[in-house]
Design a protein around this motif. Structure first.
Motif, short mmCIF file in Angstrom:
data_model
loop_
_atom_site.label_atom_id
_atom_site.label_comp_id
_atom_site.label_asym_id
_atom_site.label_seq_id
_atom_site.Cartn_x
_atom_site.Cartn_y
_atom_site.Cartn_z
N TYR A 13 0.85 -1.20 0.00
CA TYR A 13 0.00 0.00 0.00
C TYR A 13 0.88 1.25 0.00
N ARG A 18 -4.00 3.32 -1.87
CA ARG A 18 -3.90 4.06 -0.61
C ARG A 18 -4.94 3.63 0.40
N SER A 19 -5.80 2.70 0.01
CA SER A 19 -6.83 2.19 0.92
C SER A 19 -7.29 0.84 0.39
N CYS A 28 -7.63 -0.46 -3.51
CA CYS A 28 -6.96 -1.71 -3.89
C CYS A 28 -7.94 -2.64 -4.62
N ASN A 42 -4.33 -7.88 -0.01
CA ASN A 42 -2.89 -7.62 0.15
C ASN A 42 -2.14 -8.21 -1.04
#
Length: 432
Positions: free
Chosen positions: A119, A151-152, A156, A214
């Motif tokens: 991130y 960024r979040s 994502c 992730n």
């Protein structure tokens, strides 16, 4: 007012340096003890260390490090990886794909500001404006896993839909506008807000579950970790045997070069005499540490025999006080001796403190360990109706009525959190 000199006799306890040393050594892991012995060699000229032939601590390939955890990993030895870091690989790809120097500079800046999950974390950006950052994030998608540089969580997931599943319009709308409802599993609210059926909500939710929150979790340069236990328990000829893992501790010898100075009557002799006392105290403290730990392990083998045979689920209720009584030592001594210790067993390596667990009373007057209760809790939740998950109170009632275990709702909640199991409303699935 009259000043008077008086003598007063009092009993007091003064902790000497030697006693403090003995207490500290008791709570050291084997690796900490190794480090302490090396420090004493530097401070005391009378101490002469002889490294053992199988000592791997000083090998160029090994680097010892102690990690503080709540938990069970206290002694870790790291082997350095020769692999090129992922950030370096990403930047090399950026230079290969994008010849424009400004784009390369932008991507290098963004890559260096990625966190361990990929991130983008920018506190204050003075080098590039928001439009340029957006452009850089989209360039990142061409050189790394889709979703990198987000960024979040929302960004994502949307990046993954944009680049890999552009046809999933419903999922995109749900993430853009109702991610909070999705996180709290408010299925009916989602269906009402989006004016779709629960079946469509479930289908969309199932798809979103396939996305990766992730996508770049291996960006950090991690080393290979090896657990080096302090105590080893193993089967030999059908019996459990145990010993301290001290094979890499150096042998401590007296430096005979100073022996002729012990009997002199001068300042040098006093210094040597004090150092000799410290040398003997070190040997004695190490031996006392060894004896204490072995006594504790002997009791653990007797009290927790089923664990060494069957595993963690067979751990019985056992307290520090019970072991202290068994070996005729103070409870604080047992507490210190079991701190920072990893025990290797036929059932795996764990923090030795895991073998101590408080008990819960049952209706028939017997007791059950926390470990067994947690195991039962996991099984109950695994078998529950996912459309109507059990609340903590209902689980507590089940334990009381079906298992005869007296337990409160608050305790169930505590155990559930320790097992990383979400609350009932976050376990609820769509009931069609």
């Amino acid at each position: 007012m009259e000043l008077v000199l008086k003598q007063k006799q009092e009993l007091g306890f003064v902790m000497t340096f030697q006693l403090r040393q003995a207490i500290e050594l008791l709570q050291y892991s084997t690796y900490d003890l190794y480090q302490y012995i090396k420090e004493q060699e530097l401070e005391n000229p009378l101490i002469e260390l002889v490294e053992r032939t199988n000592n791997f601590i000083d090998s160029e390939k090994w680097k010892g490090k102690t990690i503080s955890t709540s938990s069970s990993q206290q002694l870790i030895d790291f082997v350095k990886s020769n692999d090129i870091g992922m950030r370096h690989k990403l930047y090399e790809q950026a230079k290969f794909l994008f010849r424009n120097k400004q784009n390369q500079q932008l991507l290098k800046y963004l890559i260096n500001n990625l966190d361990d999950n990929g991130y983008l974390r920018l506190k204050e950006n003075e080098l590039f404006d928001e439009t340029t950052i957006e452009k850089g994030i989209h360039l990142l998608q061409q050189i790394g896993p889709i979703g990198i540089g987000a960024r979040s969580l929302k960004e994502c997931l949307l990046l993954q839909i944009t680049y890999e599943y552009p046809e999933k319009k419903l999922a995109k709308t749900l993430i853009e506008n109702h991610l909070d409802l999705l996180a709290n599993r408010k299925w009916n609210d989602i269906a009402r807000c989006m004016r779709i059926s629960l079946a469509s909500v479930k289908e969309t939710y199932d798809f979103i579950q396939t996305l990766n929150p992730n996508p770049c979790s291996d960006i950090s340069d991690f080393s290979v970790e090896y657990l080096n236990p302090d105590i080893i328990v193993e089967y030999k000829d059908g019996n459990l045997v145990y010993y301290l893992n001290e094979s890499y501790l150096p042998e401590i010898h007296f430096n005979n070069q100073y022996s002729n100075l012990l009997n002199l009557e001068d300042e040098t002799s006093k210094y040597i005499s004090n150092q000799f006392t410290s040398y003997k105290w070190l040997l004695n403290s190490i031996e006392q540490r060894r004896i204490t730990i072995l006594k504790i392990v002997e009791v653990l083998l007797k009290k927790q025999e089923k664990f060494f045979i069957e595993g963690v689920r067979s751990i019985k209720p056992l307290t520090l006080k019970e072991v202290a009584t068994e070996i005729e030592m103070h409870e604080s001594t047992v507490s210190r001796a079991t701190m920072n210790k990893v025990i290797q067993t036929p059932r795996g390596s764990i923090d030795i403190r895991k073998l101590f667990t408080s008990k819960l009373e049952t209706i028939d007057g017997n007791s059950i360990s926390q470990t067994e209760v947690k195991d039962l809790l996991e099984k109950i939740i695994k078998k529950e109706n996912k459309c109507k998950p059990l609340s903590d109170q209902k689980i507590a009632d089940y334990f009381n009525t079906e298992k005869g275990v007296t337990i409160s709702r608050r305790t169930i909640s505590k155990y559930r959190e320790e097992l990383n199991i979400p609350s009932s409303n976050l376990r609820k699935e769509i009931d069609l």
